[in-house]
Design a protein around this motif. Structure first.
Motif, short mmCIF file in Angstrom:
data_model
loop_
_atom_site.label_atom_id
_atom_site.label_comp_id
_atom_site.label_asym_id
_atom_site.label_seq_id
_atom_site.Cartn_x
_atom_site.Cartn_y
_atom_site.Cartn_z
N ARG A 37 24.65 110.24 24.95
CA ARG A 37 23.41 110.53 25.44
C ARG A 37 23.08 109.31 26.42
NH1 ARG A 37 20.05 111.05 19.81
NH2 ARG A 37 20.80 113.02 19.18
N TYR A 38 23.25 109.76 27.75
CA TYR A 38 22.87 108.82 28.99
C TYR A 38 21.89 109.30 29.89
CZ TYR A 38 27.36 106.80 27.47
OH TYR A 38 28.24 105.99 26.59
N ASN A 39 21.07 108.42 30.32
CA ASN A 39 19.98 108.90 31.31
C ASN A 39 20.58 109.62 32.33
OD1 ASN A 39 18.12 107.59 29.92
ND2 ASN A 39 18.32 105.60 31.01
N GLY A 40 20.00 110.71 32.93
CA GLY A 40 20.54 111.79 33.97
C GLY A 40 19.94 113.12 33.68
N TYR A 41 20.35 113.99 34.43
CA TYR A 41 19.37 115.12 34.42
C TYR A 41 19.71 116.09 33.19
CZ TYR A 41 18.05 119.70 35.79
OH TYR A 41 17.50 121.16 35.75
N GLY A 42 21.00 115.75 32.43
CA GLY A 42 21.48 116.39 31.35
C GLY A 42 20.62 115.81 30.17
N MET A 43 20.07 114.52 30.14
CA MET A 43 19.36 114.04 29.09
C MET A 43 18.03 114.77 29.08
SD MET A 43 19.01 111.90 26.55
CE MET A 43 19.47 110.05 26.70
N THR A 44 17.58 114.95 30.24
CA THR A 44 16.18 115.87 30.45
C THR A 44 16.38 117.18 29.64
OG1 THR A 44 16.56 116.61 32.65
CG2 THR A 44 15.28 114.47 32.35
N THR A 45 17.49 117.91 30.08
CA THR A 45 17.90 118.95 29.43
C THR A 45 17.74 118.75 27.94
OG1 THR A 45 18.94 119.82 31.41
CG2 THR A 45 19.48 120.99 29.16
N LYS A 87 31.62 107.54 42.49
CA LYS A 87 32.81 108.12 41.75
C LYS A 87 32.78 109.59 41.82
CE LYS A 87 32.30 103.96 39.06
NZ LYS A 87 31.92 103.58 37.67
N ASN A 88 31.88 110.44 42.29
CA ASN A 88 32.04 111.64 42.29
C ASN A 88 31.80 112.16 40.77
OD1 ASN A 88 31.98 114.17 43.29
ND2 ASN A 88 34.09 114.46 43.34
N ASP A 89 31.08 111.58 40.20
CA ASP A 89 31.02 112.08 38.57
C ASP A 89 29.75 112.60 38.06
OD1 ASP A 89 31.28 111.84 35.87
OD2 ASP A 89 30.58 109.99 35.44
N PRO A 90 30.01 114.18 38.23
CA PRO A 90 28.64 114.79 37.91
C PRO A 90 28.46 114.96 36.21
CG PRO A 90 30.35 116.31 38.34
CD PRO A 90 31.06 114.88 38.36
N THR A 91 29.03 114.22 35.44
CA THR A 91 29.00 114.57 34.13
C THR A 91 27.50 114.22 33.55
OG1 THR A 91 29.66 112.46 33.49
CG2 THR A 91 31.26 114.01 33.54
N ARG A 92 26.73 113.39 34.19
CA ARG A 92 25.59 113.35 33.63
C ARG A 92 24.49 114.23 34.08
NH1 ARG A 92 24.16 106.68 33.03
NH2 ARG A 92 26.22 106.54 31.96
#
Length: 92
Positions: free
Chosen positions: A21-29, A71-76
């Motif tokens: 669990r890392y801060n980012g759009y995925g966490m809001t979901t 880093k082109n990392d969209p995972t969050r």
């Protein structure tokens, strides 16, 4: 307990590496709908929402929440590898 989505958006919420669990759009979901959409394969519904979010962020010229574009990392942007809050609070 779940952090507030507001704290996640400000990147001040506590993160939980044990549950990915890392801060980012995925966490809001995860906070809003995690039991139905997180810790499982990404559905088309989630894919569409991430595309809408990305589109509007681009139009507004703002950074994607929690994403390191260098880093082109969209995972969050997603929560498919993030334990939902149905699994409970972070163990630490």
């Amino acid at each position: 307990p779940k952090p507030s989505a507001h704290d996640v958006m400000l990147d001040i919420a506590s993160e939980c590496p044990e549950y990915n669990r890392y801060n980012g759009y995925g966490m809001t979901t995860n906070i809003i709908n995690g039991g139905l959409e997180c810790d499982m394969a990404t559905s088309q519904k989630v894919e569409n929402r991430v595309q809408y979010y990305s589109r509007y962020a681009d139009i507004l010229g703002v950074e994607y929440l929690g994403v390191d574009l260098a880093k082109n990392d969209p995972t969050r942007l997603y929560c498919d590898e993030m334990r939902s809050y149905l699994a409970g609070a972070c163990p630490n």
